[in-house]
Design an enzyme around this catalytic site. Structure first.
Site, PDB file in Angstrom:
ATOM      1  N   HIS A 289      57.867  60.013 -67.297  1.00  0.00           N
ATOM      2  CA  HIS A 289      57.242  60.646 -66.129  1.00  0.00           C
ATOM      3  C   HIS A 289      56.476  59.653 -65.277  1.00  0.00           C
ATOM      4  O   HIS A 289      55.861  58.717 -65.790  1.00  0.00           O
ATOM      5  CB  HIS A 289      56.392  61.860 -66.511  1.00  0.00           C
ATOM      6  CG  HIS A 289      55.195  61.587 -67.371  1.00  0.00           C
ATOM      7  ND1 HIS A 289      53.976  61.252 -66.839  1.00  0.00           N
ATOM      8  CD2 HIS A 289      55.020  61.632 -68.723  1.00  0.00           C
ATOM      9  CE1 HIS A 289      53.096  61.109 -67.827  1.00  0.00           C
ATOM     10  NE2 HIS A 289      53.700  61.318 -68.980  1.00  0.00           N
ATOM     11  N   ASP A 301      50.805  55.609 -70.206  1.00  0.00           N
ATOM     12  CA  ASP A 301      51.224  57.015 -70.086  1.00  0.00           C
ATOM     13  C   ASP A 301      51.421  57.371 -68.632  1.00  0.00           C
ATOM     14  O   ASP A 301      50.464  57.716 -67.957  1.00  0.00           O
ATOM     15  CB  ASP A 301      50.166  57.912 -70.740  1.00  0.00           C
ATOM     16  CG  ASP A 301      50.570  59.370 -70.743  1.00  0.00           C
ATOM     17  OD1 ASP A 301      51.738  59.670 -70.435  1.00  0.00           O
ATOM     18  OD2 ASP A 301      49.711  60.222 -71.038  1.00  0.00           O
ATOM     19  N   GLU A 335      54.127  65.847 -65.012  1.00  0.00           N
ATOM     20  CA  GLU A 335      54.231  66.131 -66.451  1.00  0.00           C
ATOM     21  C   GLU A 335      52.879  66.539 -67.009  1.00  0.00           C
ATOM     22  O   GLU A 335      52.764  67.445 -67.825  1.00  0.00           O
ATOM     23  CB  GLU A 335      54.736  64.891 -67.205  1.00  0.00           C
ATOM     24  CG  GLU A 335      54.975  65.122 -68.696  1.00  0.00           C
ATOM     25  CD  GLU A 335      53.742  64.971 -69.589  1.00  0.00           C
ATOM     26  OE1 GLU A 335      53.796  65.406 -70.754  1.00  0.00           O
ATOM     27  OE2 GLU A 335      52.722  64.426 -69.124  1.00  0.00           O
ATOM     28  N   GLU A 336      51.853  65.834 -66.556  1.00  0.00           N
ATOM     29  CA  GLU A 336      50.522  66.032 -67.156  1.00  0.00           C
ATOM     30  C   GLU A 336      49.992  67.440 -66.928  1.00  0.00           C
ATOM     31  O   GLU A 336      49.141  67.909 -67.667  1.00  0.00           O
ATOM     32  CB  GLU A 336      49.533  64.987 -66.619  1.00  0.00           C
ATOM     33  CG  GLU A 336      49.887  63.539 -66.960  1.00  0.00           C
ATOM     34  CD  GLU A 336      49.778  63.214 -68.451  1.00  0.00           C
ATOM     35  OE1 GLU A 336      49.424  64.104 -69.240  1.00  0.00           O
ATOM     36  OE2 GLU A 336      50.064  62.064 -68.812  1.00  0.00           O
ATOM     37  N   ASP A 363      57.755  58.982 -73.872  1.00  0.00           N
ATOM     38  CA  ASP A 363      56.419  59.349 -73.382  1.00  0.00           C
ATOM     39  C   ASP A 363      55.375  59.263 -74.501  1.00  0.00           C
ATOM     40  O   ASP A 363      54.413  60.014 -74.536  1.00  0.00           O
ATOM     41  CB  ASP A 363      56.450  60.756 -72.759  1.00  0.00           C
ATOM     42  CG  ASP A 363      55.127  61.123 -72.107  1.00  0.00           C
ATOM     43  OD1 ASP A 363      54.351  60.206 -71.792  1.00  0.00           O
ATOM     44  OD2 ASP A 363      54.875  62.329 -71.919  1.00  0.00           O
ATOM     45  N   HIS A 433      44.958  58.750 -71.427  1.00  0.00           N
ATOM     46  CA  HIS A 433      44.199  59.578 -70.472  1.00  0.00           C
ATOM     47  C   HIS A 433      42.784  59.060 -70.219  1.00  0.00           C
ATOM     48  O   HIS A 433      41.879  59.840 -69.929  1.00  0.00           O
ATOM     49  CB  HIS A 433      44.108  61.046 -70.949  1.00  0.00           C
ATOM     50  CG  HIS A 433      45.433  61.735 -71.035  1.00  0.00           C
ATOM     51  ND1 HIS A 433      45.554  63.064 -71.369  1.00  0.00           N
ATOM     52  CD2 HIS A 433      46.695  61.285 -70.825  1.00  0.00           C
ATOM     53  CE1 HIS A 433      46.840  63.411 -71.366  1.00  0.00           C
ATOM     54  NE2 HIS A 433      47.551  62.347 -71.051  1.00  0.00           N
TER      55      HIS A 433
HETATM   56 ZN   LIG Z   1      52.725  61.199 -70.805  1.00  0.00          ZN
END
Ligand SMILES: [Zn+2]
Ligand SMILES: *[C@@H]1O[C@H](CO)[C@@H](O)[C@H](O)[C@H]1NC(C)=O
Ligand SMILES: *[C@@H]1O[C@H](CO)[C@@H](O)[C@H](O)[C@H]1NC(C)=O
Ligand SMILES: *[C@@H]1O[C@H](CO)[C@@H](O)[C@H](O)[C@H]1NC(C)=O
Ligand SMILES: *[C@@H]1O[C@H](CO)[C@@H](O)[C@H](O)[C@H]1NC(C)=O
Length: 470
Positions: A289, A301, A335-336, A363, A433
């Site tokens: 993503h 990520d 995606e998140e 991912d 994140h």
């Molecule tokens: Zn991800």
């Protein structure tokens, strides 16, 4: 010579009669040994791919491309200008790379912005608390919420102490078991706290430890339950407050958040292909993503996953390898926020589900690869095990359980075989994140290995005489 020729002819004869479109078990006319032989026949090509990616001209290419991209564009939150720029950038880059059918597929995606946010402990002492609002959170009033803290270690404890929660800020100091198990505190923490009358909730970051770094992520409100502001805090501050409260020391915090949700924004899934030479309508889907959280650079990520997926196509193109089936790269958007781009893609393309051979996603980091995680029938798994033997030169032959990912699960639930890149995930949740998700986490030689694995697997599946069985 003649006998060998005859033998080859006899071996080839049945498969040419096989129906390549059918995935019915009975149509598999060749024995497993014959399939094994066919797959082993790809070992030369696999070595070429590995040599190019790991030792050759393409060495470090996915890393260099990713660095250029994330250093210039930065993090790519759903609905942000950065994400828009990233998609435009990739459209150009994939076209320039000479890939085919490069195009964008429209998706409406959430647009939430955190705005300014802060948390101050004011009792028993002044102490600035690092916070990151959780995705979709509402704001506090402009003057903030100042309230006493109730620290709990679980939802059970919250329910037992429901009487104490009213009007307070609930702090979750849950024990980290695993991301999959512990993430429910991030997802449901606000709803559960609101149900017992809390004014706000703060969740200990879903990570094994932090260096005063909060880690954000998605959370969901529930209809009928009041929405309260919610954010994550560092492991250190959650534990500090737990220690104070265990000594009956009253804690008071002021939480200020300006978060805001805007109308849904226009976005796109980004697609590029190497069109199949024989069964162009059949698809091997390989993906990562493009969006990320709004902190750090989204390099891990999922910049890494997106860029090793792109690299897989580049490697094949460089080697002039065009598989029988179409190899389709999809770089998902949003995606998140819960696989928003992927859901739209699934709804649009499921009419052609019988043409999807396998869905693949990277991912979970692009650290040293161990193989892949696979979901599918035993028969398909046995074929994957044979294919993964081709990765012996880079020691990444593992076939693990439970392949999947937010973006490909839509297809896997319908029975399409699914695979995710399996790498050394030890360090993944240290950075996930958080402001720590930067290019510094990525390693060029590890990305080379991931790209090589991804290219070999996708190429062989796209090129084998028969389809991966369902
Ligand atoms: Zn991800
Ligand atoms: C690739 O990266 C490694 C590790 O940083 C470095 O040693 C090597 O020289 C790089 N290769 C190229 C071609 O830049
Ligand atoms: C804590 O901060 C408040 C507000 O800035 C200030 O008035 C107060 O003096 C501080 N307390 C201590 C002990 O420093
Ligand atoms: C379905 O597949 C056919 C044949 O490849 C293609 O022409 C068509 O555009 C596809 N439709 C969708 C919605 O993907
Ligand atoms: C190969 O991979 C396995 C498991 O991923 C690991 O335990 C082993 O140490 C690796 N061997 C080498 C030579 O790197």
């Amino acid at each position: 010579m003649k006998i060998l020729f005859l033998l080859a002819f006899i071996l080839l004869l049945p498969q040419s009669k096989g129906n390549p479109f059918s995935r019915d078990d009975d149509s598999y006319q060749r024995t497993f040994e014959e399939l094994q032989r066919e797959i082993a026949g790809y070992s030369g090509i696999a070595k070429e791919i590995i040599n190019l990616a790991v030792y050759g001209k393409a060495q470090n290419r996915s890393y260099e491309r990713l660095a250029l991209f994330v250093d210039a564009i930065g993090p790519r939150l759903s609905g942000s200008k950065n994400l828009d720029l990233a998609i435009k950038y990739m459209y150009k880059a994939l076209s320039k790379d000479g890939l085919e059918n490069v195009h964008l597929e429209p998706v409406k995606i959430p647009h939430w912005e955190r705005g300014k946010e802060s948390a101050m402990m004011v009792e028993p002492r002044n102490h600035s608390i690092a916070v990151l609002g959780l995705g979709g959170s509402i704001a506090t009033p402009p003057e903030g919420i100042t309230a006493e803290v109730l620290v709990v270690t679980s939802f059970d404890e919250l329910h037992q102490r429901a009487q104490e929660a009213k009007g307070k800020i609930v702090v979750y100091n849950q024990r980290y078991v695993s991301y999959g198990e512990t993430v429910q505190y991030r997802q449901r923490g606000a709803v559960e706290a609101a149900k017992v009358g809390a004014k706000a909730s703060l969740i200990k970051t879903i990570a094994p430890f932090s260096i005063n770094s909060p880690h954000t992520g998605m959370q969901s409100y529930q209809s009928g339950v009041p929405m309260i502001p919610t954010a994550c805090i560092s492991v250190e501050d959650a534990e500090l407050m737990a220690r104070l409260s265990s000594r009956d020391i009253e804690i008071v915090l002021t939480l200020k958040m300006e978060a805001k949700t805007y109308p849904d924004a226009d976005s796109f899934n980004t697609v590029a292909e190497i069109v199949g030479s024989k069964y162009p309508e059949q698809v091997v889907l390989i993906s990562g993503h493009l969006d990320s959280w709004d902190v750090g650079q989204g390099a891990m990520d999922d910049g890494g996953g997106a860029f090793v997926s792109w690299e897989a196509l580049s490697l094949l193109k460089d080697l002039g390898l065009r598989p029988k089936r179409t190899l389709r790269l999809v770089l998902w958007t949003a995606e998140e926020q819960g696989g928003v781009g992927a859901e739209q893609y699934y709804k649009m393309h499921k009419v052609n589900i019988s043409n999807f051979d396998i869905v693949m996603e990277s991912d979970e980091g692009t650290f040293t690869p161990a193989g892949l995680a696979f979901t599918g029938s035993d028969k398909a798994r046995n074929i994957m095990k044979e294919i993964m033997k081709l990765l012996q030169p880079i020691n990444a032959t593992g076939v693990f359980e439970e392949g999947g990912g937010t973006d490909i699960n839509y297809w896997i639930r319908d029975g399409i075989p699914g695979a995710s890149l399996r790498d050394d995930i030890t360090r993944y949740f240290w950075f996930h994140h958080s402001q720590g998700d930067t290019m510094t986490v990525q390693d060029p030689s590890q990305m080379n290995l991931c790209a090589a694995l991804w290219a070999v697997v996708s190429y062989v599946i796209a090129d084998m005489e028969e389809r991966v069985p369902v």
